[in-house]
Design an enzyme around this catalytic site. Structure first.
Site, PDB file in Angstrom:
ATOM      1  N   PHE A 133     -12.901  -3.501  -0.084  1.00 24.98           N
ATOM      2  CA  PHE A 133     -13.729  -2.591  -0.876  1.00 24.98           C
ATOM      3  C   PHE A 133     -15.146  -2.531  -0.301  1.00 24.98           C
ATOM      4  O   PHE A 133     -16.137  -2.715  -1.023  1.00 24.98           O
ATOM      5  CB  PHE A 133     -13.790  -3.014  -2.341  1.00 24.98           C
ATOM      6  CG  PHE A 133     -12.474  -2.956  -3.057  1.00 24.98           C
ATOM      7  CD1 PHE A 133     -11.631  -1.863  -2.901  1.00 24.98           C
ATOM      8  CD2 PHE A 133     -12.070  -3.983  -3.900  1.00 24.98           C
ATOM      9  CE1 PHE A 133     -10.413  -1.807  -3.567  1.00 24.98           C
ATOM     10  CE2 PHE A 133     -10.857  -3.929  -4.565  1.00 24.98           C
ATOM     11  CZ  PHE A 133     -10.024  -2.844  -4.405  1.00 24.98           C
ATOM     12  N   PRO A 134     -15.300  -2.278   1.000  1.00 25.96           N
ATOM     13  CA  PRO A 134     -16.632  -2.320   1.610  1.00 25.96           C
ATOM     14  C   PRO A 134     -17.575  -1.239   1.109  1.00 25.96           C
ATOM     15  O   PRO A 134     -18.787  -1.374   1.249  1.00 25.96           O
ATOM     16  CB  PRO A 134     -16.349  -2.134   3.105  1.00 25.96           C
ATOM     17  CG  PRO A 134     -15.052  -1.398   3.159  1.00 25.96           C
ATOM     18  CD  PRO A 134     -14.259  -1.938   1.993  1.00 25.96           C
ATOM     19  N   LEU A 135     -17.020  -0.173   0.498  1.00 22.27           N
ATOM     20  CA  LEU A 135     -17.874   0.892  -0.030  1.00 22.27           C
ATOM     21  C   LEU A 135     -17.909   0.886  -1.552  1.00 22.27           C
ATOM     22  O   LEU A 135     -18.277   1.860  -2.188  1.00 22.27           O
ATOM     23  CB  LEU A 135     -17.407   2.258   0.487  1.00 22.27           C
ATOM     24  CG  LEU A 135     -17.501   2.429   1.999  1.00 22.27           C
ATOM     25  CD1 LEU A 135     -17.034   3.810   2.418  1.00 22.27           C
ATOM     26  CD2 LEU A 135     -18.931   2.191   2.468  1.00 22.27           C
ATOM     27  N   GLY A 136     -17.535  -0.259  -2.149  1.00 24.90           N
ATOM     28  CA  GLY A 136     -17.692  -0.424  -3.579  1.00 24.90           C
ATOM     29  C   GLY A 136     -16.478  -0.104  -4.412  1.00 24.90           C
ATOM     30  O   GLY A 136     -16.410  -0.507  -5.563  1.00 24.90           O
ATOM     31  N   GLY A 137     -15.508   0.619  -3.901  1.00 27.64           N
ATOM     32  CA  GLY A 137     -14.342   0.974  -4.687  1.00 27.64           C
ATOM     33  C   GLY A 137     -13.582  -0.249  -5.146  1.00 27.64           C
ATOM     34  O   GLY A 137     -13.182  -1.075  -4.336  1.00 27.64           O
TER      35      GLY A 137
ATOM     36  N   TYR B 281       0.851  -1.183   0.000  1.00 26.50           N
ATOM     37  CA  TYR B 281       0.000   0.000   0.000  1.00 26.50           C
ATOM     38  C   TYR B 281       0.891   1.239   0.000  1.00 26.50           C
ATOM     39  O   TYR B 281       1.520   1.568   1.011  1.00 26.50           O
ATOM     40  CB  TYR B 281      -0.891   0.036   1.243  1.00 26.50           C
ATOM     41  CG  TYR B 281      -2.041  -0.939   1.256  1.00 26.50           C
ATOM     42  CD1 TYR B 281      -2.343  -1.727   0.155  1.00 26.50           C
ATOM     43  CD2 TYR B 281      -2.834  -1.073   2.392  1.00 26.50           C
ATOM     44  CE1 TYR B 281      -3.407  -2.626   0.191  1.00 26.50           C
ATOM     45  CE2 TYR B 281      -3.904  -1.956   2.435  1.00 26.50           C
ATOM     46  CZ  TYR B 281      -4.179  -2.731   1.322  1.00 26.50           C
ATOM     47  OH  TYR B 281      -5.235  -3.612   1.365  1.00 26.50           O
TER      48      TYR B 281
ATOM     49  N   PRO C   9     -19.777  -0.572  -8.312  1.00 34.49           N
ATOM     50  CA  PRO C   9     -20.522   0.464  -7.582  1.00 34.49           C
ATOM     51  C   PRO C   9     -21.593  -0.124  -6.686  1.00 34.49           C
ATOM     52  O   PRO C   9     -22.156  -1.178  -6.956  1.00 34.49           O
ATOM     53  CB  PRO C   9     -21.142   1.293  -8.710  1.00 34.49           C
ATOM     54  CG  PRO C   9     -21.278   0.325  -9.844  1.00 34.49           C
ATOM     55  CD  PRO C   9     -20.085  -0.591  -9.734  1.00 34.49           C
ATOM     56  N   LEU C  10     -21.875   0.560  -5.589  1.00 33.85           N
ATOM     57  CA  LEU C  10     -22.999   0.205  -4.749  1.00 33.85           C
ATOM     58  C   LEU C  10     -24.292   0.609  -5.444  1.00 33.85           C
ATOM     59  O   LEU C  10     -24.291   1.417  -6.366  1.00 33.85           O
ATOM     60  CB  LEU C  10     -22.888   0.916  -3.403  1.00 33.85           C
ATOM     61  CG  LEU C  10     -21.677   0.570  -2.536  1.00 33.85           C
ATOM     62  CD1 LEU C  10     -21.636   1.501  -1.337  1.00 33.85           C
ATOM     63  CD2 LEU C  10     -21.721  -0.867  -2.079  1.00 33.85           C
TER      64      LEU C  10
END
Length: 310
Positions: A207-211, A60, A215-216
């Site tokens: 990627f819990p928010l879709g990234g 990272y 997409p969510l």
């Protein structure tokens, strides 16, 4: 923070809402580096706000700005209750993107590099991350996982995890050494999630928010968010935590404002109507998945500790 906790490996109590370090150094793997001071501020605010589970990796970073070094600068001396998870396996290719896999002979060097960059004598949790950005499966992980199990026996690692795996690969790993956590893209594999819950293994969607994971469903999330006076990101995090007491959320950001928004999801309670709307159904009717969320969410129970004995 008052969110539920999870007993990682049976001996490390962590809040189920943690922090992912991938975006500290750069917004994307091939994007420009962020100012180091911003990442340091975000990390310190996260821990001050109650986060005690940080997910990172040696790959990272961008240029001279590296997540592990930011963590060490911001948070040493580390709090006794802070759990730092890292992952090894991916190697950066010529374009700087982690597109290659380490061999079993290279894993010790990667673990030792994480120890140095984080300033630790022992890593709390190390995942073996296998495969690329495609789905899990198709290769044996036994030889590589056995190397990490050996490093655990030496005392360099406290707990082991696996990432981007299917049920067969998890079984391979569990036959070699205890597995404390699974980190996969989402929670759509209900069989694997149920196995983890039964065994007391943490399930940590990346990627819990879709990234990076698609997409969510903004329309469904927006409907519930408007009703609750929340943001779509907060609803997504709350819905993720409602899937299972074994699920841990690790949303990441390089922004203080976004950090505060994510942490506020701790106080968000979703009703049966909210969860039904997120899955495109009416209460008691047929439910569909949203961003990999399972069909039968479970109510959150504050101040309860989940997890198994490894």
């Amino acid at each position: 923070m008052t969110i539920e906790t999870f007993s990682l490996g049976g001996d490390l109590t962590i809040n189920r809402l943690g922090f992912g370090a991938m975006r500290l150094a750069t917004g994307t793997f091939d994007g420009p580096p962020r100012a180091p001071e911003s990442g340091i501020d975000v990390l310190r605010r996260a821990v001050e706000s109650g986060v005690n589970h940080i997910d990172t990796a040696g790959f990272y970073g961008r240029g001279a700005v590296r997540a592990n070094e930011l963590i060490r600068t911001a948070l040493t001396p580390y709090r006794d209750d802070l759990v730092i998870a890292t992952k090894v396996g991916p190697l950066r290719g010529p374009n700087g993107v982690p597109s290659e896999q380490a061999t079993s002979d290279q894993l010790r060097g990667l673990v030792e590099a994480d120890l140095r960059s984080l300033g630790l004598d022992r890593l709390d949790l190390v995942y073996l991350r296998v495969g690329g950005m495609a789905g899990p499966g198709g290769e044996s992980i036994a030889e590589r996982f056995a190397v990490l199990a050996g490093l655990r026996a030496e005392g360099l690692i406290r707990h082991l995890g696996v990432s981007n795996v299917d049920a067969a690969q998890l079984a391979e790993a569990r036959a070699i050494a205890p597995v404390a956590a699974v980190q996969n893209r989402h929670t759509a594999d209900m069989g694997l999630l149920a196995e983890c819950e039964e065994a007391g293994i943490a399930y940590v969607p990346y990627f819990p928010l879709g990234g990076g994971g698609g997409p969510l469903d903004a329309e469904r999330l927006g409907k519930v968010a408007a009703r609750l006076g929340a943001t779509t990101a907060q609803v997504a995090i709350a819905a993720l935590l409602a899937t299972s007491p074994s699920v841990l959320a690790i949303p990441g950001t390089g922004s203080l404002d976004h950090l505060e928004e994510n942490l506020a999801a701790d106080a968000l309670s979703l009703s049966d109507e909210d969860l039904s709307d997120l899955r495109g159904s009416t209460p008691g009717g047929t439910k569909t998945a949203i961003n990999g969320l399972p069909h039968s969410p479970r109510p959150r129970s504050p101040r309860k500790t989940y997890g198994g004995d490894h």
